[in-house]
Write a protein that holds these residues in place. Structure first.
Motif, short mmCIF file in Angstrom:
data_model
loop_
_atom_site.label_atom_id
_atom_site.label_comp_id
_atom_site.label_asym_id
_atom_site.label_seq_id
_atom_site.Cartn_x
_atom_site.Cartn_y
_atom_site.Cartn_z
N GLN A 251 7.42 47.17 31.74
CA GLN A 251 8.06 47.22 33.05
C GLN A 251 8.97 48.44 33.16
O GLN A 251 9.05 49.09 34.21
CB GLN A 251 8.86 45.94 33.29
CG GLN A 251 8.01 44.70 33.54
CD GLN A 251 7.30 44.78 34.89
OE1 GLN A 251 7.92 44.93 35.93
NE2 GLN A 251 5.98 44.65 34.85
N ARG A 252 9.65 48.77 32.06
CA ARG A 252 10.52 49.94 32.07
C ARG A 252 9.70 51.22 32.19
O ARG A 252 10.07 52.15 32.92
CB ARG A 252 11.37 49.96 30.80
CG ARG A 252 12.51 50.98 30.84
CD ARG A 252 13.60 50.62 29.88
NE ARG A 252 13.25 50.83 28.49
CZ ARG A 252 13.46 51.97 27.83
NH1 ARG A 252 14.01 53.01 28.46
NH2 ARG A 252 13.15 52.08 26.57
N ALA A 253 8.58 51.27 31.50
CA ALA A 253 7.70 52.44 31.61
C ALA A 253 7.21 52.60 33.04
O ALA A 253 7.19 53.71 33.59
CB ALA A 253 6.52 52.29 30.65
N LYS A 254 6.83 51.49 33.65
CA LYS A 254 6.35 51.53 35.03
C LYS A 254 7.44 52.03 35.98
O LYS A 254 7.17 52.80 36.91
CB LYS A 254 5.90 50.13 35.44
CG LYS A 254 5.30 50.03 36.84
CD LYS A 254 4.84 48.61 37.12
CE LYS A 254 4.26 48.48 38.53
NZ LYS A 254 3.83 47.08 38.80
N ALA A 255 8.68 51.60 35.73
CA ALA A 255 9.79 52.03 36.57
C ALA A 255 10.07 53.52 36.42
O ALA A 255 10.37 54.21 37.40
CB ALA A 255 11.05 51.23 36.21
N VAL A 256 9.96 54.04 35.20
CA VAL A 256 10.15 55.48 34.99
C VAL A 256 9.08 56.27 35.74
O VAL A 256 9.35 57.28 36.39
CB VAL A 256 10.12 55.83 33.49
CG1 VAL A 256 10.13 57.35 33.29
CG2 VAL A 256 11.32 55.22 32.78
#
Length: 277
Positions: A251-256
């Motif tokens: 999810q963090r990768a997607k947000a970046v």
């Protein structure tokens, strides 16, 4: 089965190790299933030590996925079993170190640092030492503290017995995290550390640590003219996953990739404030 590995029945150890192998290859959901299978086997055997080990391995994998709340629940169960079984040495130190990392990411800087330092003091052997020294150094740096064991961490990186191949990508990423909090000239060194972490992870097929390093690289390059380069590396790492997209790390990768702020709770990267080494 009457075959044991390190005191743990092979019927428990096999799915537990398989879970970690699957996770590193990016098979997140399958890894969860194998951890559950290992736990069920330990319960069926009535083996408290085996269940203790299962909870720790599952917690460690959840920490790699940045699911700190779920990891903490596993560690609490692990520590409770430790009191019942009298586990000591590695079995006692490892959960304390892991719990400290969870505490830091959930906003308890003082408690987290104390647990990591306490766990390191009781660490009984050299394996994975570089990784835990890296976690302490990264935690101190992100909390704005003096990184008082940085030289020890840097020395440990160069020792194969303390920086084994399974965790080497993670160690280089943690080193990059430390450098990224130092003064501006260290950002180039941080980028170099992240790129080395990505290369090591690619060589070993470690998609989880590779994704974490790719996120860090994208963040370091976000305010530079090479922002697109960082995002391209991250997109490649993220798209290698075909499952587990609800895990916090993914999810963090997607947000970046979407351009959003992604710092973990309690561990946001501070302004550069410490002098470069």
């Amino acid at each position: 089965s009457d075959l044991f590995i390190g005191g743990v029945d092979i019927g428990v150890m096999a799915p537990m190790l398989l879970a970690t192998a699957l996770l590193r290859r990016g098979h997140v959901d399958q890894a969860y299933t194998e951890h559950d299978r290992a736990g069920a086997m330990a319960v069926a055997l009535g083996d408290g030590i085996a269940l203790h080990v299962v909870h720790f391995f599952a917690a460690r994998d959840l920490i790699w996925l940045e699911d700190f709340e779920a990891a903490q629940a596993r560690l609490e169960a692990c520590i409770a079993l430790q009191e019942e079984t009298g586990a000591h040495g590695l079995l006692a130190s490892a959960p304390i170190l892991a719990r400290g990392w969870c505490d830091l990411h959930q906003g308890d800087a003082e408690g987290g640092l104390a647990r990591i330092e306490g766990g390191l003091a009781g660490w009984p052997y050299r394996g994975f030492r570089a990784s835990y020294l890296g976690e302490l150094a990264a935690a101190q740096a992100r909390c704005g503290r003096a990184v008082d064991r940085l030289a020890e961490f840097q020395a440990s990186i160069a020792v194969p017995e303390e920086n084994g191949p399974l965790n080497r990508g993670r160690v280089y990423r943690l080193y990059g995290d430390v450098l990224a909090t130092l003064s501006e000239p260290a950002l180039e060194k941080a980028e170099e550390a992240y790129r080395k972490a990505i290369r090591v992870c690619e060589a070993h097929g470690d998609r989880v640590d590779g994704l974490a390093a790719s996120i860090a690289l994208a963040e370091v390059l976000a305010d530079t003219e090479r922002r697109a380069e960082g995002r391209a590396a991250l997109r490649k790492a993220y798209e290698a996953f075909t499952e587990g997209h609800t895990a916090p790390l993914l999810q963090r990768a997607k947000a970046v990739l979407a351009g959003a702020s992604t710092e973990s709770v309690g561990m946001g990267r501070p302004e550069t404030r410490n002098p470069a080494p």
